[in-house]
Motif scaffolding. Structure first.
Motif, short mmCIF file in Angstrom:
data_model
loop_
_atom_site.label_atom_id
_atom_site.label_comp_id
_atom_site.label_asym_id
_atom_site.label_seq_id
_atom_site.Cartn_x
_atom_site.Cartn_y
_atom_site.Cartn_z
N VAL A 168 -8.09 17.26 -64.15
CA VAL A 168 -7.30 16.43 -65.06
C VAL A 168 -8.20 15.99 -66.20
N VAL A 169 -7.79 16.29 -67.42
CA VAL A 169 -8.58 15.93 -68.60
C VAL A 169 -7.97 14.68 -69.21
N GLY A 170 -8.67 13.56 -69.05
CA GLY A 170 -8.19 12.28 -69.55
C GLY A 170 -7.99 11.29 -68.41
N ALA A 171 -8.71 10.17 -68.45
CA ALA A 171 -8.63 9.17 -67.38
C ALA A 171 -7.88 7.93 -67.85
N GLY A 172 -6.79 8.17 -68.61
CA GLY A 172 -5.83 7.12 -68.89
C GLY A 172 -4.72 7.18 -67.87
N PHE A 173 -3.61 6.51 -68.16
CA PHE A 173 -2.55 6.43 -67.16
C PHE A 173 -1.95 7.79 -66.81
N THR A 174 -1.71 8.65 -67.80
CA THR A 174 -1.12 9.95 -67.48
C THR A 174 -2.05 10.75 -66.57
N GLY A 175 -3.34 10.76 -66.89
CA GLY A 175 -4.29 11.50 -66.08
C GLY A 175 -4.46 10.91 -64.68
N LEU A 176 -4.53 9.58 -64.60
CA LEU A 176 -4.69 8.95 -63.29
C LEU A 176 -3.46 9.17 -62.42
N TRP A 177 -2.28 9.07 -63.03
CA TRP A 177 -1.06 9.33 -62.25
C TRP A 177 -0.99 10.80 -61.83
N ALA A 178 -1.47 11.70 -62.67
CA ALA A 178 -1.46 13.12 -62.29
C ALA A 178 -2.31 13.34 -61.05
N ALA A 179 -3.49 12.73 -61.01
CA ALA A 179 -4.34 12.85 -59.84
C ALA A 179 -3.68 12.19 -58.63
N TRP A 180 -3.10 11.03 -58.84
CA TRP A 180 -2.47 10.28 -57.76
C TRP A 180 -1.31 11.07 -57.15
N ARG A 181 -0.43 11.57 -58.02
CA ARG A 181 0.75 12.29 -57.54
C ARG A 181 0.36 13.64 -56.93
N ALA A 182 -0.71 14.24 -57.45
CA ALA A 182 -1.17 15.50 -56.86
C ALA A 182 -1.61 15.29 -55.42
N LEU A 183 -2.30 14.19 -55.15
CA LEU A 183 -2.72 13.90 -53.78
C LEU A 183 -1.54 13.56 -52.89
N GLU A 184 -0.53 12.93 -53.43
CA GLU A 184 0.66 12.64 -52.63
C GLU A 184 1.40 13.93 -52.27
N ARG A 185 1.37 14.89 -53.17
CA ARG A 185 2.01 16.18 -52.88
C ARG A 185 1.19 17.01 -51.91
N GLU A 186 -0.13 16.95 -52.07
CA GLU A 186 -1.03 17.75 -51.24
C GLU A 186 -2.26 16.90 -50.91
N PRO A 187 -2.19 16.12 -49.84
CA PRO A 187 -3.26 15.16 -49.54
C PRO A 187 -4.66 15.74 -49.48
N GLY A 188 -4.81 16.98 -49.12
CA GLY A 188 -6.14 17.55 -49.01
C GLY A 188 -6.64 18.24 -50.26
N ALA A 189 -5.91 18.11 -51.37
CA ALA A 189 -6.28 18.82 -52.59
C ALA A 189 -7.61 18.31 -53.14
N SER A 190 -8.35 19.23 -53.76
CA SER A 190 -9.60 18.89 -54.44
C SER A 190 -9.28 18.62 -55.91
N VAL A 191 -9.48 17.36 -56.34
CA VAL A 191 -9.09 16.94 -57.69
C VAL A 191 -10.30 16.36 -58.41
N VAL A 192 -10.47 16.77 -59.66
CA VAL A 192 -11.51 16.23 -60.54
C VAL A 192 -10.84 15.64 -61.77
N VAL A 193 -11.28 14.45 -62.19
CA VAL A 193 -10.79 13.81 -63.41
C VAL A 193 -11.96 13.66 -64.37
N LEU A 194 -11.77 14.12 -65.60
CA LEU A 194 -12.79 14.02 -66.65
C LEU A 194 -12.32 13.07 -67.75
N ASP A 195 -13.24 12.34 -68.33
CA ASP A 195 -12.90 11.57 -69.52
C ASP A 195 -14.05 11.63 -70.51
#
Length: 474
Positions: free
Chosen positions: A45-72
């Motif tokens: 996820v490129v961007g650690a504002g609300f859209t990016g943080l929610w993208a990471a959050w919702r991705a984990l809710e869809r797939e709890p074991g997913a490997s997620v990186v957030v860049l800002d």
């Protein structure tokens, strides 16, 4: 504007720090590390504002074991997320009136979608125990000119047709609620908006994500994308100055700030919004303005203010000007340029003359990622391995969660109820390039000011923009 009022505004601003109040709090988190070397992930996820943080959050809710990186490129909540007023609106369509005009056949479903999104957002904050001064206080829209009173009545009737319960307040009623001599009427919405401390919400989300295994890197701007050429199985490689990540997918959530997808500049107008924060009010000052319910407040004009109280007894006051800089450039030096903060200070003292002598402790600004239709643009790039969601035009605190789901839906490649809406399926009309863009925007701004000064009557240019669902406001 009297010289006395101008002098009072200047004095009130004399010691204001040129930084956002929200991110200037003493217990702000320490900086995170930069991305260095080569990494792999399921999602970047490129961007650690609300859209990016929610993208990471919702991705984990869809797939709890997913490997997620957030860049800002800077820090969590550096951009619009840490510079807004903390209004979290249910609307996904920049208000019901605008939604009815642009998407008349879908506005009812979009209204329901927005209400559900807000309810789930509030539920997530509570379930996660994020301390962000969550207030379910709603909002009052205020008429400051006679022509705006009829507009509030029309908005109430429109709301009733869509099941939205809005309370019209007479001049006596609204002034009894919040004591300002400028108010002529009000429209009270108790359910469509909540208030938060936006930085604390973002910080709380980031900390929770890290506890669940998300890797978050700051000062790590994404410089580009490339398709997998080495047979590693990754769909896309995200490059930064000091490293890279091979991932299945990526999401761009950079709002008005420069990002790795240059095509997004065709849809975004970075408009600088300005904000002030007062010192904490004394008990006597608070009593002089009433405002017992502490709801958000906003004007009913085309150019408007928004204001709200804070947990420590301050008043945030922002809006009105929306300043575009030629070429759509985003630069930190723009944040304190011009007379917008002085104008806001005068407007504040006109709104609450009983607070004469109050001081502002913070003055800041930042670019809103506006589109020609006032709502976000969605799409994919790099062969469908990258999705983007940008352009929330000042109403992104709530809509960002919906947008994160849209981006994840696009990457999944499976039809969902969200993807059927025209607000998702059809991108906003592109903005003309320079040298045409700046004159068009400035002429539109002058037309908006003229309309507000002329009983709300819109000239031919604004009526033409309205016809095509286009326009300009702050």
């Amino acid at each position: 504007m009297s010289a006395t009022m101008t002098d009072a505004a200047t004095a009130a601003l004399a010691d204001a720090a040129p930084v956002p109040y929200w991110t200037d709090q003493a217990d702000a988190p320490q900086p995170r590390t930069r991305l260095e070397g080569r990494h792999t992930a399921d999602l970047v996820v490129v961007g650690a504002g609300f859209t990016g943080l929610w993208a990471a959050w919702r991705a984990l809710e869809r797939e709890p074991g997913a490997s997620v990186v957030v860049l800002d490129a800077e820090r969590v909540a550096y951009g619009a997320t840490g510079r807004n007023g903390g209004f979290v609106a249910a609307s996904l369509t920049h208000g019901l009136t605008h939604g009815t005009h642009v998407w008349p056949k879908q506005v009812g479903a979009l209204q329901e979608e927005g209400d559900r999104n807000l309810a789930e957002l509030v539920g997530t904050i509570r379930d996660a125990g994020i301390d962000c001064d969550l207030r379910l206080t709603g909002k009052t829209t205020l008429a400051l000119e006679p022509w705006q009173v009829d507009g509030l009545r029309a908005a109430r009737e429109l709301g009733a047709r869509h099941g939205v319960d809005l309370e019209f307040q007479s001049q006596d009623e609204v002034q009894a609620d919040v004591h300002s001599p400028t108010y002529l009427a009000g429209l009270r919405d108790r359910t469509g908006t909540v208030l938060v401390d936006p930085a604390r919400l973002a910080w709380g989300m980031a900390a929770d994500l890290e506890r669940r295994g998300v890797r978050l890197f700051e000062h790590s701007a994404a410089t580009g994308f490339s398709r997998d050429r080495a047979g590693s199985g990754a769909g896309v490689t995200v490059r930064t100055e000091r490293g890279s990540i091979d991932a299945k997918h990526a999401i761009v959530a950079t709002a008005a700030y420069p990002g790795p997808l240059k095509r997004l500049s065709n849809y975004l107008m970075p408009l600088y919004d300005h904000v002030l924060m007062t010192e904490p009010l004394s008990d006597a000052q608070q009593a002089s303005i009433g405002w017992i319910e502490g709801q958000g407040l906003t004007d009913a004009g085309n150019q408007f203010h928004y204001y709200r109280p804070t947990a420590d007894g301050r008043i945030l006051f922002g809006g009105w000007d929306a300043v575009y800089h030629r070429g759509g450039r985003v630069r930190s030096e723009y944040e304190q340029q011009g007379g917008s903060h002085a104008l806001l200070a005068r407007h504040f003292l006109e709104t609450f003359p009983q607070l004469e002598g109050i001081r502002f402790t913070h003055r800041w600004a930042g670019p809103i990622d506006s589109t020609t239709r006032f709502t976000a643009a969605y799409g994919t790039a790099i062969g469908g391995t990258v999705a983007y969601a940008v352009g929330h035009t000042g109403l992104g605190v709530g809509a960002s969660r919906f947008s994160a789901d849209v981006a994840l839906d696009l990457l999944a490649g499976r039809p969902t109820s969200r993807l059927r809406y025209d607000i998702v399926r059809r991108r906003p009309m592109p903005i003309p390039p320079e040298p045409f863009r700046n004159p068009i925007i400035q002429f539109t701004r002058r037309s908006i000011l003229a309309a507000d000064a002329n009983q709300g009557r819109r000239n031919l240019w604004l009526r033409t923009l309205d016809r095509f669902g286009l326009g300009f406001n702050s």
